[in-house]
Scaffold this active site. Sequence first.
Site, PDB file in Angstrom:
ATOM      1  N   GLU A 190       0.818  -1.212   0.000  1.00 50.03           N
ATOM      2  CA  GLU A 190       0.000   0.000   0.000  1.00 50.03           C
ATOM      3  C   GLU A 190       0.852   1.263   0.000  1.00 50.03           C
ATOM      4  O   GLU A 190       0.583   2.210  -0.748  1.00 50.03           O
ATOM      5  CB  GLU A 190      -0.920   0.044   1.233  1.00 50.03           C
ATOM      6  CG  GLU A 190      -1.874  -1.111   1.337  1.00 50.03           C
ATOM      7  CD  GLU A 190      -1.348  -2.228   2.240  1.00 50.03           C
ATOM      8  OE1 GLU A 190      -0.195  -2.679   2.061  1.00 50.03           O
ATOM      9  OE2 GLU A 190      -2.107  -2.650   3.137  1.00 50.03           O
ATOM     10  N   CYS A 232      -2.906  -2.525   7.461  1.00 48.95           N
ATOM     11  CA  CYS A 232      -2.474  -2.399   8.855  1.00 48.95           C
ATOM     12  C   CYS A 232      -2.615  -0.931   9.272  1.00 48.95           C
ATOM     13  O   CYS A 232      -3.007  -0.082   8.467  1.00 48.95           O
ATOM     14  CB  CYS A 232      -1.017  -2.860   8.992  1.00 48.95           C
ATOM     15  SG  CYS A 232       0.174  -1.766   8.177  1.00 48.95           S
TER      16      CYS A 232
END
Length: 161
Positions: free
Chosen positions: A57, A85
Amino acid sequence: MSPDWPALMRVALDAGAAALPAGDVPVGALVVDETGNVLSTAHNERELTGDATAHAEILALRRASVVRGEWRLTGCTLVVTLEPCTMCAGAAVLSRVDRVVYGALDPKAGAAGSLWDVLRDRRLNHRPEVVGGVLEDECAAALRAFFATHRTPSETPPAIR
């Protein structure tokens, strides 16, 4: 016309598979603009680079910012095979993406509703839309296959057993 999230998730799955030769967890991500144009793709590169922040990401957001020429990714969507996360959810908020689309849940470290909900935290100044569970079984299967060869069953995260 609504976005074809499954088709975009398949692109992210293909990106994630590119992490395997380096021994990285096969998480893939991409950023698309408001017209559905793919601005960037990435996969985990922690093992490859020795960088704990080299999550798919983060890399996809950085690359999309380079393409856009600015850090604000307003109008864009982050598509990722595993629930982000806390670090990656925070980066999505800070980059001002309009939405985050993810595949498999991560109850051990997920920050899009599983363990934490950073993306929808009312205390933050930006809250992207969250779309979860896109091709969830396929995304989880890719992770299960990886962990079957890299961890003992007791070490495999519960979301992907």
